[in-house]
Enzyme design. Structure first.
Site, PDB file in Angstrom:
ATOM      1  N   GLN A 243      31.864  47.669  43.375  1.00  0.00           N
ATOM      2  CA  GLN A 243      31.863  46.858  42.433  1.00  0.00           C
ATOM      3  C   GLN A 243      30.431  46.331  41.961  1.00  0.00           C
ATOM      4  O   GLN A 243      29.775  46.070  42.912  1.00  0.00           O
ATOM      5  CB  GLN A 243      32.864  45.760  42.679  1.00  0.00           C
ATOM      6  CG  GLN A 243      32.935  44.737  41.659  1.00  0.00           C
ATOM      7  CD  GLN A 243      33.753  43.722  41.857  1.00  0.00           C
ATOM      8  OE1 GLN A 243      33.462  42.422  42.195  1.00  0.00           O
ATOM      9  NE2 GLN A 243      35.069  43.675  41.413  1.00  0.00           N
TER      10      GLN A 243
ATOM     11  N   SER B  43      32.995  40.007  37.380  1.00  0.00           N
ATOM     12  CA  SER B  43      33.033  41.470  37.636  1.00  0.00           C
ATOM     13  C   SER B  43      32.545  42.267  36.421  1.00  0.00           C
ATOM     14  O   SER B  43      32.881  41.949  35.279  1.00  0.00           O
ATOM     15  CB  SER B  43      34.344  41.621  38.209  1.00  0.00           C
ATOM     16  OG  SER B  43      34.814  41.159  39.276  1.00  0.00           O
TER      17      SER B  43
ATOM     18  N   ASP C 261      39.316  42.376  44.614  1.00  0.00           N
ATOM     19  CA  ASP C 261      38.531  41.720  43.601  1.00  0.00           C
ATOM     20  C   ASP C 261      38.287  40.234  43.994  1.00  0.00           C
ATOM     21  O   ASP C 261      37.381  39.675  43.503  1.00  0.00           O
ATOM     22  CB  ASP C 261      39.065  41.860  42.133  1.00  0.00           C
ATOM     23  CG  ASP C 261      37.946  41.271  41.125  1.00  0.00           C
ATOM     24  OD1 ASP C 261      36.755  41.536  41.471  1.00  0.00           O
ATOM     25  OD2 ASP C 261      38.349  40.358  40.257  1.00  0.00           O
TER      26      ASP C 261
END
Length: 295
Positions: A285, A235, A210
Site C-alpha cells: 500500500q 491511503s 488497511d
C-alpha cells in the site's frame, strides 16, 4: 459470536439493487470519512457475488480516489471484464454523490495444483501473551489529539482482536525505530454456520489490512499518526495477493515494513502468515503521509 463482529458482518453484507449493482452502508468513523478497509472489503464482496462459487479471489488492486462520506450509502457497480476457463476478472467502481470514490480490480481462479515454495515466517511471540486492544489503548489515552479518540479506536476494534507485538506508533512518539511492525489479528469470535465461506475470510482480511499497514512509516520518523495529530495521512492505493487458504477467525501474523517514504507519500509492504507458518497473503500500500503545517 460477539455483537460487534455480527455488526461488521452486517456492514459487509451488501444489498443487491440490480444484477451487477450493490449498495453498502457505513458506520460512524473517528475521522469524517469512510474507513478505506471498509470500502475495499465491500467492493470485493460485490465482485465476488458475480463470480462462480468454485473460483476464489487470488488478487486485488485498488485506488482510493476521494474521501467517502460515512453518512451516505455507497453504490458498487461491477463490470464483468472476463470469464476465462481458469480465471475470472471483475472491475468495481464505488460511487457516492454521483462521483467515484474508489476503484478495484479483482481476479478469481479455480483451484489447481502447482509448484510450491514460500518465504519463511519471521519469529514472533505467541499472540495470547500480548495485550488486547482493551488493555493497550487506555495506557496511551493521554497522547491522543482528542479525548474521545481512544474510546472510538477501541469501539472500532471490538470486532477484531488486534494485538501489537511492540508498542504502536502512538506509544513511542519522538522515538526513531526501525521501519518494521508486527501485529497478530483475528475476528473477535468464531465464524460458524451459513456465513462461513471462503470469500468471507478473504474479505475480512482485506478489511483489517488497511488498519496498520502504514505504521512502519511512522516508526521511522518518531510520529504517532493521525490519532496523535502529528501526521496527516490517507491511503492512495492497495494491492493484495491471496496465496493459500486461511481463516480470519484464527490468528494471523501481519509482518509489515516500509522500504521508502518521499514526496509526501510512504510505502508499506507486508506478509500475512497463519499461526502454523503458511504464507497466506502479500500486501502493498502507498499512502499520503504529510507533516501538518504549523502556520
Amino acid at each position: 459470536m460477539s455483537q460487534a463482529l455480527q455488526s461488521l458482518l452486517d456492514l459487509l453484507d451488501l444489498e443487491r439493487i440490480e444484477q451487477d449493482i450493490f449498495r453498502g452502508q457505513s458506520r460512524s468513523a473517528v475521522v469524517p470519512r469512510v474507513f478505506g478497509g471498509q470500502v475495499a472489503a465491500q467492493a470485493l464482496v460485490a465482485a465476488g457475488r458475480t463470480v462462480p462459487e468454485d473460483r476464489h479471489a487470488h488478487s486485488l488492486h485498488a485506488y482510493f480516489l476521494r474521501a467517502g462520506d460515512p453518512g451516505a450509502p455507497i453504490v458498487y457497480s461491477v463490470d464483468r471484464i472476463r470469464d476465462g476457463r481458469s480465471f475470472t476478472t471483475r472491475r468495481v467502481v464505488a460511487v457516492q454523490h454521483g462521483q467515484p470514490i474508489f476503484h478495484l480490480s479483482a481476479s478469481f481462479q479455480t483451484y489447481e495444483e502447482g509448484m510450491e515454495h514460500q518465504a519463511p515466517m519471521p519469529s514472533a511471540p505467541d499472540p495470547e501473551t500480548l495485550p488486547t486492544g482493551a488493555e493497550l489503548l487506555p495506557r496511551y489515552a493521554d497522547v491522543f489529539a482528542d479525548p474521545v479518540i481512544a474510546e472510538r479506536l477501541l469501539e472500532a476494534r471490538e470486532s477484531v482482536d488486534l494485538r501489537y507485538v511492540d508498542a504502536p506508533p502512538y506509544g513511542t512518539v519522538g522515538e526513531i525505530r526501525e521501519p518494521r511492525s508486527q501485529v497478530w489479528f483475528r475476528t473477535n469470535g468464531k465464524l460458524d454456520g451459513a456465513i462461513d465461506e471462503p470469500l468471507l475470510h478473504v474479505v475480512l482480511a482485506t478489511y483489517v489490512s488497511d488498519m496498520t499497514l502504514l505504521d512502519s512509516i511512522l516508526l521511522a520518523h518518531g510520529r504517532g499518526g493521525w490519532a496523535v495529530g502529528d501526521v496527516v495521512g490517507a491511503s492512495l492505493d492497495h494491492a493484495m495477493w491471496f496465496h493459500r487458504p486461511f481463516r480470519a477467525d484464527e490468528w494471523l501474523l501481519y509482518d509489515q515494513e516500509s522500504p521508502s517514504a518521499s514526496g509526501g507519500r510512504g510505502l508499506g509492504q507486508a506478509r500475512i502468515y497463519t499461526q502454523d507458518g503458511r504464507l497466506a497473503i502479500s500486501v502493498i500500500q502507498e499512502g499520503v503521509v504529510r507533516i501538518p503545517r504549523s502556520d
